[in-house]
Motif scaffolding. Structure first.
Motif, PDB file in Angstrom:
ATOM      1  N   LEU A  77       0.834  -1.199   0.000  1.00  0.00           N
ATOM      2  CA  LEU A  77       0.000   0.000   0.000  1.00  0.00           C
ATOM      3  C   LEU A  77       0.872   1.254   0.000  1.00  0.00           C
ATOM      4  N   PRO A  78       0.419   2.321  -0.660  1.00  0.00           N
ATOM      5  CA  PRO A  78       1.244   3.532  -0.739  1.00  0.00           C
ATOM      6  C   PRO A  78       1.398   4.250   0.595  1.00  0.00           C
ATOM      7  N   GLN A  79       0.371   4.169   1.446  1.00  0.00           N
ATOM      8  CA  GLN A  79       0.457   4.730   2.789  1.00  0.00           C
ATOM      9  C   GLN A  79       0.373   3.593   3.803  1.00  0.00           C
ATOM     10  N   GLY A 279       1.858  -3.822  -5.264  1.00  0.00           N
ATOM     11  CA  GLY A 279       2.574  -2.566  -5.405  1.00  0.00           C
ATOM     12  C   GLY A 279       1.644  -1.411  -5.704  1.00  0.00           C
ATOM     13  N   THR A 280       2.210  -0.390  -6.300  1.00  0.00           N
ATOM     14  CA  THR A 280       1.475   0.833  -6.609  1.00  0.00           C
ATOM     15  C   THR A 280       1.527   1.098  -8.105  1.00  0.00           C
ATOM     16  N   PHE A 292      -2.267  -2.118  -6.373  1.00  0.00           N
ATOM     17  CA  PHE A 292      -2.642  -3.280  -7.174  1.00  0.00           C
ATOM     18  C   PHE A 292      -2.166  -4.558  -6.496  1.00  0.00           C
ATOM     19  N   ILE A 293      -2.844  -5.656  -6.797  1.00  0.00           N
ATOM     20  CA  ILE A 293      -2.408  -6.993  -6.406  1.00  0.00           C
ATOM     21  C   ILE A 293      -2.562  -7.879  -7.629  1.00  0.00           C
ATOM     22  N   GLY A 310      -6.165  -7.183  -9.388  1.00  0.00           N
ATOM     23  CA  GLY A 310      -7.110  -6.234  -8.828  1.00  0.00           C
ATOM     24  C   GLY A 310      -6.390  -4.931  -8.536  1.00  0.00           C
ATOM     25  N   PHE A 311      -7.036  -3.819  -8.842  1.00  0.00           N
ATOM     26  CA  PHE A 311      -6.438  -2.529  -8.471  1.00  0.00           C
ATOM     27  C   PHE A 311      -7.543  -1.555  -8.098  1.00  0.00           C
ATOM     28  N   CYS A 312      -7.171  -0.555  -7.326  1.00  0.00           N
ATOM     29  CA  CYS A 312      -8.167   0.416  -6.871  1.00  0.00           C
ATOM     30  C   CYS A 312      -7.668   1.837  -7.086  1.00  0.00           C
ATOM     31  N   TYR A 313      -8.635   2.722  -7.263  1.00  0.00           N
ATOM     32  CA  TYR A 313      -8.373   4.160  -7.264  1.00  0.00           C
ATOM     33  C   TYR A 313      -9.285   4.756  -6.202  1.00  0.00           C
TER      34      TYR A 313
END
Length: 336
Positions: A77-79, A279-280, A292-293, A310-313
């Motif tokens: 995760l980025p944070q 990662g990101t 993303f995973i 899978g990825f999220c925004y």
């Protein structure tokens, strides 16, 4: 033989009650099972952990050890976000919490020393971990020795809980069956937004953005060439991202964020070897990014990999639970 003193007649008469008793026992057994109280389904939030421990121990070394294990940052995760959202309460309140928490740890400092895991005792599913020790050092030793396996156990349980929620209302996966010979439990809140001969994109809109599932396949050599699996996976997803995932700007394209080293592991999904990469991502030229995973699942017979990502925004919200749902969806895959 049958008329007087027949032993066959006497034997049947003497044992006439045996079938009756067997029938009576089976009826009573069924009746007892029916009268057993059914366990209530877990209602606690996904990725939550309740810890029953007295305040003086929680604020000291034992609490530090617990937080180090169970509130460690989630990979990819980025944070920084904790593995579990922890709720601590005194041991005297254990009975008030035992019927609402899937993952529950009970810590007691007492003469009795021990460590045990009890499953589904109060609700279902439930993992109840009881740790007791005469000293702080003994309790910390139990936590250190078993912490990693408990994290795995808790996460696997949460994945199953997420999958059960997903299965309540599913999107048709006939298109996946036709193109890739797989089935996948995807919630009906997703919809197909792109369909190519070797690429499918499903998306769900959420309040703060969206989440997506991608499915495609590549030959063995795409990932296994030069024995550099991680770099090959990153290069592969960048190719597909640049080809199909674009933003509002004409020249934008999805790539793997270079500033963060991806998390990589080897695992098993649907009884097949799989490479897990977290990662990101970023939309180059459009200032969007997220997590993303990616799972590259090996199909030895066809000498190809099925890729499910899978990825999220979600720029204004935490991403841990969103990524947990995507992971649960991916791990529901079945090869037909």
């Amino acid at each position: 033989m049958i008329k007087r003193g027949s032993k066959y007649f006497r034997t049947d008469r003497a044992n006439w009650h045996i079938p009756f008793l067997a029938l009576l026992f089976s009826v009573l057994l069924v009746s007892c099972k029916d009268n057993e109280p059914k366990k209530v389904a877990a209602t606690g939030a996904i990725n939550s952990l309740a810890i029953a421990i007295n305040d003086n121990l929680w604020s000291g070394e034992i609490g530090d050890s617990l937080r180090k294990k169970f509130a460690a940052p989630v990979d990819g995760l980025p944070q920084e976000e904790p593995l579990f959202t922890i709720q601590q309460f005194p041991v005297r309140l254990f009975d008030a919490y035992k019927n609402s928490n899937t993952n529950l740890i009970l810590i007691k400092k007492e003469e009795k020393t021990g460590y045990r895991v009890v499953h589904d005792q109060h609700i279902k599913p439930q993992n109840l971990v009881v740790i007791s020790g005469k000293s702080i050092a003994e309790i910390i030793a139990f936590i250190d020795q078993n912490g990693d396996s408990l994290v795995t156990l808790f996460r696997e349980t949460e994945i199953k809980r997420s999958q059960a929620l997903v299965r309540e209302n599913l999107l048709s996966d006939e298109k996946l069956k036709k193109r890739f010979k797989i089935s996948l439990d995807v919630p009906a809140t997703f919809q197909y937004v792109m369909e190519k001969p070797n690429f499918i994109w499903m998306k769900k809109e959420i309040l703060s953005g969206n989440t997506s599932i991608l499915v495609y396949k590549v030959p063995f050599k795409t990932i296994l060439k030069n024995d550099n699996v991680v770099n090959n996976i990153i290069a592969m997803r960048d190719v597909f991202g640049a080809r199909y995932i674009r933003g509002k700007e004409n020249n934008s394209k999805m790539i793997t964020e270079e500033s963060y080293a991806p998390y990589f592991d080897i695992t098993v999904i649907a009884q097949r070897r799989a490479y897990e990469t977290k990662g990101t991502w970023e939309l180059k030229g459009d200032y969007m990014s997220g997590s993303f995973i990616n799972y590259a699942i090996m199909d030895r017979k066809k000498r190809e990999f099925i890729i499910i990502e899978g990825f999220c925004y979600a720029p204004s919200t935490s991403k841990r639970d969103l990524m947990m749902e995507l992971e649960a969806i991916i791990k529901s895959v079945k090869f037909l």
